[in-house]
Design an enzyme around this catalytic site. Sequence first.
Site, PDB file in Angstrom:
ATOM      1  N   SER A 140       2.266  67.398  60.447  1.00  0.00           N
ATOM      2  CA  SER A 140       1.488  68.341  59.816  1.00  0.00           C
ATOM      3  C   SER A 140       1.201  69.494  60.503  1.00  0.00           C
ATOM      4  CB  SER A 140       0.264  67.652  59.396  1.00  0.00           C
ATOM      5  OG  SER A 140      -0.740  68.555  58.598  1.00  0.00           O
ATOM      6  N   TYR A 165      -7.746  62.192  60.874  1.00  0.00           N
ATOM      7  CA  TYR A 165      -6.481  62.368  60.101  1.00  0.00           C
ATOM      8  C   TYR A 165      -5.565  63.065  61.134  1.00  0.00           C
ATOM      9  CZ  TYR A 165      -2.898  64.696  57.395  1.00  0.00           C
ATOM     10  OH  TYR A 165      -1.603  65.260  56.931  1.00  0.00           O
ATOM     11  N   LYS A 169      -1.962  62.255  63.602  1.00  0.00           N
ATOM     12  CA  LYS A 169      -0.750  63.364  63.658  1.00  0.00           C
ATOM     13  C   LYS A 169      -0.377  63.649  65.196  1.00  0.00           C
ATOM     14  CE  LYS A 169       0.356  62.932  59.321  1.00  0.00           C
ATOM     15  NZ  LYS A 169       1.091  61.972  58.972  1.00  0.00           N
TER      16      LYS A 169
HETATM   17  C1  UD1 Z   1      -5.205  69.655  54.441  1.00  0.00           C
HETATM   18  C2  UD1 Z   1      -4.465  69.602  55.938  1.00  0.00           C
HETATM   19  C3  UD1 Z   1      -3.127  69.031  55.796  1.00  0.00           C
HETATM   20  C4  UD1 Z   1      -2.818  67.701  55.033  1.00  0.00           C
HETATM   21  C5  UD1 Z   1      -3.548  68.017  53.613  1.00  0.00           C
HETATM   22  C6  UD1 Z   1      -3.754  66.697  52.973  1.00  0.00           C
HETATM   23  C7  UD1 Z   1      -5.336  71.191  57.527  1.00  0.00           C
HETATM   24  C8  UD1 Z   1      -5.289  72.527  58.183  1.00  0.00           C
HETATM   25  N1  UD1 Z   1      -4.335  70.742  56.602  1.00  0.00           N
HETATM   26  O1  UD1 Z   1      -4.669  70.696  53.822  1.00  0.00           O
HETATM   27  O2  UD1 Z   1      -2.654  68.895  56.927  1.00  0.00           O
HETATM   28  O3  UD1 Z   1      -1.762  67.491  54.901  1.00  0.00           O
HETATM   29  O4  UD1 Z   1      -5.026  68.459  53.813  1.00  0.00           O
HETATM   30  O5  UD1 Z   1      -4.729  66.194  52.287  1.00  0.00           O
HETATM   31  O6  UD1 Z   1      -6.041  70.278  57.879  1.00  0.00           O
HETATM   32  N2  UD1 Z   1      -9.419  74.512  47.680  1.00  0.00           N
HETATM   33  C9  UD1 Z   1     -10.311  74.850  46.942  1.00  0.00           C
HETATM   34  N3  UD1 Z   1     -10.763  73.894  46.105  1.00  0.00           N
HETATM   35  C10 UD1 Z   1     -10.397  72.816  45.985  1.00  0.00           C
HETATM   36  C11 UD1 Z   1      -9.490  72.131  46.953  1.00  0.00           C
HETATM   37  C12 UD1 Z   1      -8.870  73.009  47.784  1.00  0.00           C
HETATM   38  O7  UD1 Z   1     -10.721  75.856  47.152  1.00  0.00           O
HETATM   39  O8  UD1 Z   1     -11.077  71.749  45.231  1.00  0.00           O
HETATM   40  C13 UD1 Z   1      -8.964  75.242  48.878  1.00  0.00           C
HETATM   41  C14 UD1 Z   1      -9.277  74.916  50.553  1.00  0.00           C
HETATM   42  O9  UD1 Z   1     -10.408  75.275  50.805  1.00  0.00           O
HETATM   43  C15 UD1 Z   1      -7.895  75.347  50.888  1.00  0.00           C
HETATM   44  C16 UD1 Z   1      -6.637  75.386  50.044  1.00  0.00           C
HETATM   45  O10 UD1 Z   1      -7.556  75.267  48.980  1.00  0.00           O
HETATM   46  O11 UD1 Z   1      -8.285  76.894  51.385  1.00  0.00           O
HETATM   47  C17 UD1 Z   1      -5.831  74.386  50.337  1.00  0.00           C
HETATM   48  O12 UD1 Z   1      -6.660  73.199  50.286  1.00  0.00           O
HETATM   49  P1  UD1 Z   1      -5.863  71.646  50.313  1.00  0.00           P
HETATM   50  O13 UD1 Z   1      -4.888  71.786  49.230  1.00  0.00           O
HETATM   51  O14 UD1 Z   1      -7.026  70.653  50.447  1.00  0.00           O
HETATM   52  O15 UD1 Z   1      -5.276  71.473  51.695  1.00  0.00           O
HETATM   53  P2  UD1 Z   1      -5.328  71.734  53.053  1.00  0.00           P
HETATM   54  O16 UD1 Z   1      -6.864  71.633  53.363  1.00  0.00           O
HETATM   55  O17 UD1 Z   1      -4.830  73.113  53.649  1.00  0.00           O
END
Ligand code: UD1
Length: 356
Positions: A140, A165, A169
């Site tokens: 990841s 997590y 990795k």
């Molecule tokens: C994270 C991990 C990734 C992992 C994935 C699986 C990191 C950098 N990345 O991805 O390795 O495989 O989780 O769970 O640790 N967001 C919102 N509202 C929500 C959900 C998300 O605003 O309800 C935003 C988050 O703040 C982020 C973006 O959407 O900016 C993507 O979030 P998400 O889909 O959870 O993935 P990551 O956190 O990037």
Amino acid sequence: MKKKITFAKHKKTSRNKMILVTGGAGYIGSHTVVELQEQGYDVIIVDDLSNSQINVIDNIRKITTKKTRFEQFNLADNTRTTKFFAENPIDAIIHFAAHKYVGESVKEPLRYYYNNFVSTLNILQAIEKHDIRHFVFSSSCTVYGQADSLPVTEQSPVKPAECPYGNTKQVIEEILQDICLAVAQLQVISLRYFNPIGAHASALIGELPVGVPQNLVPYITQTAIGKRDCLQVFGNDYNTTDGTCLRDYIHVVDLAKAHVVALDRMLNKKMKKNYEVFNIGTGKPSSVLEIIQSFEKASQMPLPYKFVERRKGDIEKIWADTTCANTVLGWKAEKTLDDMIRSAWNWEKALKENNK
Ligand code: UD1
């Protein structure tokens, strides 16, 4: 006199290569199984269904119309894993099976460490015992943490993990490198995924979060379909174009294809070293607000959302330098952000249709 029992060695003849896909009923695993079968590989899935459903296997079979073998057990069970490898001649392994939620891993570190490490170690012991030489690991972009310069290349420093997590990795990548140094005939490729989203064009397989989705896109589609009230956007005061976080979103089918290319590379003896690592992303950053806009375009409906506090542990921005994947691996993401979001929405609508 006691008769000495000898076990016949599995003959690896002209049959198709048999690929073990651990976690093959999961989100990325199921899409990879489809791509593997479409490229002529035989597949056996091992999955404990702890974060997936049995009908995924049927839906894979519907898409490929091929025989997909499936066994349900947890690879952290050493006895069961040992028995499995003794009974099944495996040519290569793609290892997805793992717990994968950042927040959950902070709350339950022991469960994460136990499951992710023990299952991987059990598989690696079986690899040694049965002289299996090809292993693709599901890593990841989380290993880069908040990188000092962007985009990240495979040479960018691996930062101390922010959560258990992410630590699993990083440590598994280190274990694999150590084993590759010691075992010259073993070939390992770690693929560092950026943010996989979207679903198969058939809308028969896609992301199936258990409970409340932790990730952005399933939360968006569940909000739009009426399962959730409102998307919470975590933070709008980041140092980015519109204040929301930037990620490199990649279509899950493009990501699945990267595994097939990685496997081909190994089996065709194209690897330069016996341990290689590739970033698998599009190389293009998108903000949370851009994802929402793309969704509103695809669905032709407004999405209810509100800005809330930053989520603990979130990094501000990350995207991939994909030069290495494009030129060395010979793989390139093809689908656009709109393709990804449209397919995710079609999948959510199909789920609703099927649950009627
Ligand atoms: C994270 C991990 C990734 C992992 C994935 C699986 C990191 C950098 N990345 O991805 O390795 O495989 O989780 O769970 O640790 N967001 C919102 N509202 C929500 C959900 C998300 O605003 O309800 C935003 C988050 O703040 C982020 C973006 O959407 O900016 C993507 O979030 P998400 O889909 O959870 O993935 P990551 O956190 O990037």
